[in-house]
Design a protein around this motif. Structure first.
Motif, PDB file in Angstrom:
ATOM      1  N   VAL A  96       0.875  -1.142   0.088  1.00 37.32           N
ATOM      2  CA  VAL A  96      -0.048  -0.034   0.087  1.00 37.32           C
ATOM      3  C   VAL A  96       0.037   1.108   0.394  1.00 37.32           C
ATOM      4  O   VAL A  96       2.047   1.362   0.527  1.00 37.32           O
ATOM      5  CB  VAL A  96      -0.616  -0.108   1.982  1.00 37.32           C
ATOM      6  CG1 VAL A  96      -1.497   1.199   1.169  1.00 37.32           C
ATOM      7  CG2 VAL A  96      -2.163  -1.349   1.706  1.00 37.32           C
ATOM      8  N   TYR A  97       0.711   2.118  -0.751  1.00 35.48           N
ATOM      9  CA  TYR A  97       1.133   3.560  -1.064  1.00 35.48           C
ATOM     10  C   TYR A  97       0.538   4.882   0.029  1.00 35.48           C
ATOM     11  O   TYR A  97      -0.913   4.840  -0.166  1.00 35.48           O
ATOM     12  CB  TYR A  97       1.558   3.758  -3.058  1.00 35.48           C
ATOM     13  CG  TYR A  97       2.726   3.750  -3.209  1.00 35.48           C
ATOM     14  CD1 TYR A  97       2.875   1.812  -2.834  1.00 35.48           C
ATOM     15  CD2 TYR A  97       2.337   3.506  -4.671  1.00 35.48           C
ATOM     16  CE1 TYR A  97       4.396   2.013  -3.867  1.00 35.48           C
ATOM     17  CE2 TYR A  97       3.871   2.773  -5.687  1.00 35.48           C
ATOM     18  CZ  TYR A  97       3.879   1.798  -4.714  1.00 35.48           C
ATOM     19  OH  TYR A  97       5.208   0.857  -6.168  1.00 35.48           O
ATOM     20  N   GLN A  98       1.469   5.024   0.398  1.00 34.75           N
ATOM     21  CA  GLN A  98       0.321   6.112   1.626  1.00 34.75           C
ATOM     22  C   GLN A  98       1.942   7.474   1.208  1.00 34.75           C
ATOM     23  O   GLN A  98       2.356   7.222   1.230  1.00 34.75           O
ATOM     24  CB  GLN A  98       1.182   6.021   2.958  1.00 34.75           C
ATOM     25  CG  GLN A  98       0.214   4.683   3.648  1.00 34.75           C
ATOM     26  CD  GLN A  98       0.169   4.259   4.835  1.00 34.75           C
ATOM     27  OE1 GLN A  98       0.193   5.403   5.676  1.00 34.75           O
ATOM     28  NE2 GLN A  98       0.383   3.426   5.503  1.00 34.75           N
ATOM     29  N   THR A 122      -3.384   1.113  -3.242  1.00 35.98           N
ATOM     30  CA  THR A 122      -2.629  -0.209  -3.303  1.00 35.98           C
ATOM     31  C   THR A 122      -1.532  -0.354  -4.426  1.00 35.98           C
ATOM     32  O   THR A 122      -1.636   1.102  -5.118  1.00 35.98           O
ATOM     33  CB  THR A 122      -3.351  -1.267  -3.880  1.00 35.98           C
ATOM     34  OG1 THR A 122      -4.144  -1.057  -4.790  1.00 35.98           O
ATOM     35  CG2 THR A 122      -4.705  -1.634  -2.219  1.00 35.98           C
ATOM     36  N   GLU A 123      -0.384  -0.339  -4.377  1.00 31.28           N
ATOM     37  CA  GLU A 123       0.397  -0.618  -5.068  1.00 31.28           C
ATOM     38  C   GLU A 123       0.245  -1.304  -6.349  1.00 31.28           C
ATOM     39  O   GLU A 123       0.884  -0.792  -7.170  1.00 31.28           O
ATOM     40  CB  GLU A 123       2.092  -1.184  -4.749  1.00 31.28           C
ATOM     41  CG  GLU A 123       3.074  -1.541  -5.550  1.00 31.28           C
ATOM     42  CD  GLU A 123       3.652  -2.230  -4.176  1.00 31.28           C
ATOM     43  OE1 GLU A 123       4.212  -2.056  -3.701  1.00 31.28           O
ATOM     44  OE2 GLU A 123       4.778  -2.867  -5.328  1.00 31.28           O
ATOM     45  N   SER A 124      -0.843  -2.142  -6.238  1.00 30.29           N
ATOM     46  CA  SER A 124      -1.161  -2.728  -7.856  1.00 30.29           C
ATOM     47  C   SER A 124      -1.634  -1.610  -8.553  1.00 30.29           C
ATOM     48  O   SER A 124      -1.979  -1.652 -10.061  1.00 30.29           O
ATOM     49  CB  SER A 124      -1.529  -3.787  -7.606  1.00 30.29           C
ATOM     50  OG  SER A 124      -2.650  -4.111  -6.865  1.00 30.29           O
ATOM     51  N   THR A 125      -2.924  -1.064  -8.068  1.00 31.43           N
ATOM     52  CA  THR A 125      -3.522  -0.063  -8.152  1.00 31.43           C
ATOM     53  C   THR A 125      -2.909   1.116  -9.273  1.00 31.43           C
ATOM     54  O   THR A 125      -3.077   1.618 -10.467  1.00 31.43           O
ATOM     55  CB  THR A 125      -5.009   0.483  -7.528  1.00 31.43           C
ATOM     56  OG1 THR A 125      -5.643  -1.313  -7.370  1.00 31.43           O
ATOM     57  CG2 THR A 125      -5.509   1.493  -8.296  1.00 31.43           C
ATOM     58  N   PHE A 126      -2.177   1.405  -8.322  1.00 28.66           N
ATOM     59  CA  PHE A 126      -1.082   2.448  -8.530  1.00 28.66           C
ATOM     60  C   PHE A 126       0.057   2.101  -9.890  1.00 28.66           C
ATOM     61  O   PHE A 126       0.181   2.772 -10.810  1.00 28.66           O
ATOM     62  CB  PHE A 126      -0.246   2.596  -7.505  1.00 28.66           C
ATOM     63  CG  PHE A 126       0.720   3.862  -7.902  1.00 28.66           C
ATOM     64  CD1 PHE A 126       0.311   5.166  -7.306  1.00 28.66           C
ATOM     65  CD2 PHE A 126       2.092   3.683  -8.389  1.00 28.66           C
ATOM     66  CE1 PHE A 126       1.659   6.609  -7.502  1.00 28.66           C
ATOM     67  CE2 PHE A 126       2.907   5.192  -8.573  1.00 28.66           C
ATOM     68  CZ  PHE A 126       2.558   6.545  -7.860  1.00 28.66           C
ATOM     69  N   ASN A 127      -0.091   1.171  -9.461  1.00 34.89           N
ATOM     70  CA  ASN A 127       1.250   0.501 -10.872  1.00 34.89           C
ATOM     71  C   ASN A 127       0.256   0.630 -12.087  1.00 34.89           C
ATOM     72  O   ASN A 127       1.251   0.955 -13.332  1.00 34.89           O
ATOM     73  CB  ASN A 127       1.829  -0.798 -10.244  1.00 34.89           C
ATOM     74  CG  ASN A 127       3.189  -0.150  -9.779  1.00 34.89           C
ATOM     75  OD1 ASN A 127       3.675   0.819  -9.305  1.00 34.89           O
ATOM     76  ND2 ASN A 127       3.441  -2.218  -9.698  1.00 34.89           N
ATOM     77  N   ASN A 128      -0.533  -0.185 -12.188  1.00 32.01           N
ATOM     78  CA  ASN A 128      -1.893  -0.241 -12.748  1.00 32.01           C
ATOM     79  C   ASN A 128      -2.157   0.578 -13.358  1.00 32.01           C
ATOM     80  O   ASN A 128      -3.009   1.400 -13.307  1.00 32.01           O
ATOM     81  CB  ASN A 128      -2.272  -1.407 -12.528  1.00 32.01           C
ATOM     82  CG  ASN A 128      -3.087  -1.921 -14.016  1.00 32.01           C
ATOM     83  OD1 ASN A 128      -3.002  -1.117 -14.776  1.00 32.01           O
ATOM     84  ND2 ASN A 128      -4.184  -2.776 -14.151  1.00 32.01           N
TER      85      ASN A 128
HETATM   86  C1  LIG Z   1       5.187  -1.759  -9.468  1.00 26.90           C
HETATM   87  O1  LIG Z   1       6.565  -0.754  -9.231  1.00 26.90           O
HETATM   88  C2  LIG Z   1       7.057  -1.570  -8.957  1.00 26.90           C
HETATM   89  C3  LIG Z   1       8.204  -0.209 -10.004  1.00 26.90           C
HETATM   90  O2  LIG Z   1       8.110  -0.848 -10.929  1.00 26.90           O
HETATM   91  C4  LIG Z   1       7.668  -2.812  -9.034  1.00 26.90           C
HETATM   92  O3  LIG Z   1       9.061  -3.046  -8.333  1.00 26.90           O
HETATM   93  C5  LIG Z   1       6.098  -3.811  -8.144  1.00 26.90           C
HETATM   94  O4  LIG Z   1       6.817  -5.118  -7.400  1.00 26.90           O
HETATM   95  C6  LIG Z   1       5.293  -3.411  -8.836  1.00 26.90           C
HETATM   96  N1  LIG Z   1       4.350  -3.793  -8.353  1.00 26.90           N
HETATM   97  C7  LIG Z   1       3.120  -4.735  -7.899  1.00 26.90           C
HETATM   98  C8  LIG Z   1       2.439  -4.607  -6.679  1.00 26.90           C
HETATM   99  O5  LIG Z   1       3.070  -4.565  -9.179  1.00 26.90           O
END
Ligand SMILES: *[C@@H]1O[C@H](CO)[C@@H](O)[C@H](O)[C@H]1NC(C)=O
Ligand SMILES: *[C@@H]1O[C@H](CO)[C@@H](O)[C@H](O)[C@H]1NC(C)=O
Ligand SMILES: *[C@@H]1O[C@H](CO)[C@@H](O)[C@H](O)[C@H]1NC(C)=O
Ligand SMILES: *[C@@H]1O[C@H](CO)[C@@H](O)[C@H](O)[C@H]1NC(C)=O
Ligand SMILES: *[C@@H]1O[C@H](CO)[C@@H](O)[C@H](O)[C@H]1NC(C)=O
Ligand SMILES: *[C@@H]1O[C@H](CO)[C@@H](O)[C@H](O)[C@H]1NC(C)=O
Ligand SMILES: CC(=O)N[C@H]1CO[C@H](CO)[C@@H](O)[C@@H]1O
Length: 498
Positions: free
Chosen positions: A42-44, A106-112
């Motif tokens: 989770v990113y805060q 969440t990190e996955s939502t942020f990434n996507n």
């Molecule tokens: C999100 O992106 C970062 C940087 O690209 C990566 O290190 C990380 O594993 C990714 N996390 C998820 C949950 O996809």
């Protein structure tokens, strides 16, 4: 900027802080921290300024957008809570410079990048417009249900709040300025129907003004802006305080009854609202600080005593009516203390909340949003609250955010209810509807004057008596309630009328 990034990369491991990528806001770049809950990243982003600090010439004024910045601002710690009397033990740092926002995603939502469509839950904290802070732990609800406590799908924003936060939500529902900004709303124990007395607000504002060193000044506004914030605070901290709202400005042009009658509101909003069973209990100290002191063993009270206390809740013309309604005849051997608590809870939180829901529902017609009601009766297991306090005001909040789950002394039942409530809240935010509760379909307030009971032992059962009662009694009750959020100076009003 580069320097700052390097600085963070080098030093963050020492502080055990992993940093998020930099995010460019309209006002400037920020960088939050990476955390984890049940193995979900989770990113805060904490302490993001959303307005210029309301100090100096901006004190007692409408908020102003923050000045843009160019260097990366660390967003790894929440901003201070607003200046307030020291009543809440968990609030350490306070400041007049307190308009900060915290975001959890969440990190996955942020990434996507193709997935910015997660629903947003926008929380407004409670505290009687006087205390409290926006610092909540968003980790469990965000990680378990992948919602965003801000920064997701702008077309799927649910505003929610408890107590004064809930009053604020109800005001946003009726405000033309907020129209179109959100799609759903959750109100937990509180609406704009809570009693407040404008005359008392004005009088108390003058009393405060008279106590400060400004009392001789010709320029009320400028002098009050020049005062130190602590001088103002010190001069109001000798009583129970509650700011309140005023009808008649751009934000809230109409009395709620007029807004409803004329249809001056966005009728497409879906609403989930409700109360906790003993919403008034912790406030009964306002009636008698000794008898209702919750550090003492509760003593029964007599019919006469209860009647005296009832006069603090309802005006003298109506007190016979409410005595009959809540206590029955003197010969009745009731638990008058409990009955008094019910009366107090009804007048302050329960009826204002349910009646708002009923009115909203009935003014929507078949085309409007859906309104769902809940009745939270599960008493949390806590060490610091006595038995008679019951399911006390604000108890719902820790269930909704899942903070219950992290508490080692927490009961299994509380953890279960917390998981269920997070599910209900986020399901509602996502779909505008409530899920099945066990085998029971949750009826809207348009369909039925009933509320879903939130209690693991009564899962799927509904409550109708309280809502029917409020529906029947509110027209008379609302005219005769005299206790409210408490008198508190309304400085803006004072300035406008000076
Ligand atoms: C999100 O992106 C970062 C940087 O690209 C990566 O290190 C990380 O594993 C990714 N996390 C998820 C949950 O996809
Ligand atoms: C943020 O802005 C900086 C400077 O304009 C730019 O280099 C960077 O790519 C931007 N980052 C994102 C995620 O848009
Ligand atoms: C990204 O979001 C899209 C849209 O919601 C979804 O279909 C896709 O599976 C997501 N990708 C990942 C890697 O989570
Ligand atoms: C404030 O002070 C003025 C002048 O001394 C006095 O007339 C007024 O009654 C005071 N108001 C309150 C509310 O104490
Ligand atoms: C407020 O402070 C400013 C700057 O110190 C001063 O010039 C002004 O006279 C003060 N105004 C009042 C009404 O006290
Ligand atoms: C007497 O008290 C009981 C329990 O407190 C209550 O349920 C009942 O309604 C009361 N009777 C009357 C006539 O008010
Ligand atoms: C009761 C109280 O704290 N009063 C303060 C109000 O502010 C003045 C300064 O203007 C202080 O001297 C008082 O102590």
């Amino acid at each position: 900027m580069n320097f700052l990034i390097v600085f963070c990369l080098i030093f963050s491991p020492i502080h055990g802080l992993n940093l998020t990528p930099i995010v460019n806001l309209t006002s400037g770049p920020i960088q939050g921290k990476v955390t984890e809950y049940e193995s979900i990243g989770v990113y805060q982003f904490l302490g993001i300024p959303y307005a210029k600090p309301p100090v100096d010439k901006l004190r007692f004024q409408l908020p102003v957008e923050p000045d843009p910045w160019t260097e990366v601002e660390p967003a790894t710690a929440p901003g201070p809570a607003c200046l307030q009397p020291p009543v809440l033990p968990n609030i350490k740092e306070t400041s007049e410079d307190c308009l900060y926002l915290n975001i959890f995603v969440t990190e996955s939502t942020f990434n996507n990048s193709s997935n910015k469509q997660r629903p947003v839950l926008f929380w407004i904290h409670g505290g009687g417009f006087t205390t409290g802070s926006g610092v909540i732990d968003g980790l469990p609800i965000v990680s378990l249900h992948d919602v965003v406590l801000f920064g997701g799908d702008p077309n799927s924003v649910t505003i929610f709040g408890a107590s004064a936060g809930s009053v604020s939500v109800s005001a946003h529902l009726l405000s033309p300025l907020s129209k179109g900004l959100f799609k759903r709303a959750i109100l937990e124990s509180g609406t704009i129907y809570q009693n407040h007395n404008d005359d008392t607000l004005v009088l108390d504002s003058w009393k405060l003004y008279n106590k400060t060193s400004c009392s001789k000044s010709k320029d009320v506004l400028e002098c009050m802006q020049n005062l130190s914030a602590t001088e103002i605070l010190n001069n109001i901290s000798d009583k129970v305080l509650a700011y309140s709202f005023k009808v008649g400005d751009d934000f809230l042009p109409y009395e709620p009854s007029k807004a409803f009658a004329e249809g001056f509101f966005d009728n497409s909003i879906d609403i989930l609202l409700g109360v906790v069973k003993n919403d008034g209990s912790v406030f009964m100290k306002a009636i008698d600080p000794i008898v209702f002191d919750y550090s003492k063993v509760p003593q029964p009270i007599s019919y006469q005593q209860a009647t005296t206390y009832l006069k603090r809740i309802f005006n003298s013309e109506s007190v016979d009516y409410f005595r009959e309604l809540y206590f029955g005849p003197e010969t009745n051997d009731s638990d008058f203390r409990s009955q008094l608590e019910i009366a107090y809870s009804d007048a302050t939180f329960i009826c204002p909340t349910y009646v708002f829901g009923l009115q909203y529902a009935s003014s929507l017609g078949s085309q409007g949003g859906k309104v769902y009601a809940y009745y939270h009766t599960q008493k949390p297991k806590t060490d610091h609250m006595p038995e008679w306090i019951g399911t006390y005001h604000g108890a719902d909040v820790s269930y909704v955010f899942g903070t219950n789950l992290q508490n080692p002394g927490n009961s299994h039942k509380d953890a279960s209810l917390s998981r269920e409530m997070m599910k209900i809240w986020t399901y509602f935010a996502e779909n505008g509807e409530t899920p099945m509760i066990g085998e029971t379909r949750w009826k809207t307030m348009q369909e039925s004057k009933s509320a879903m009971i939130l209690n693991i032992d009564d899962w799927g059962k509904t409550e109708t008596e309280r809502i029917e009662f409020c529906h029947k009694e509110w027209p008379y009750m609302s005219k005769n309630v005299i206790i409210g959020l408490g008198p508190f100076p309304n400085i803006q009003f004072l300035i406008e009328h000076s």
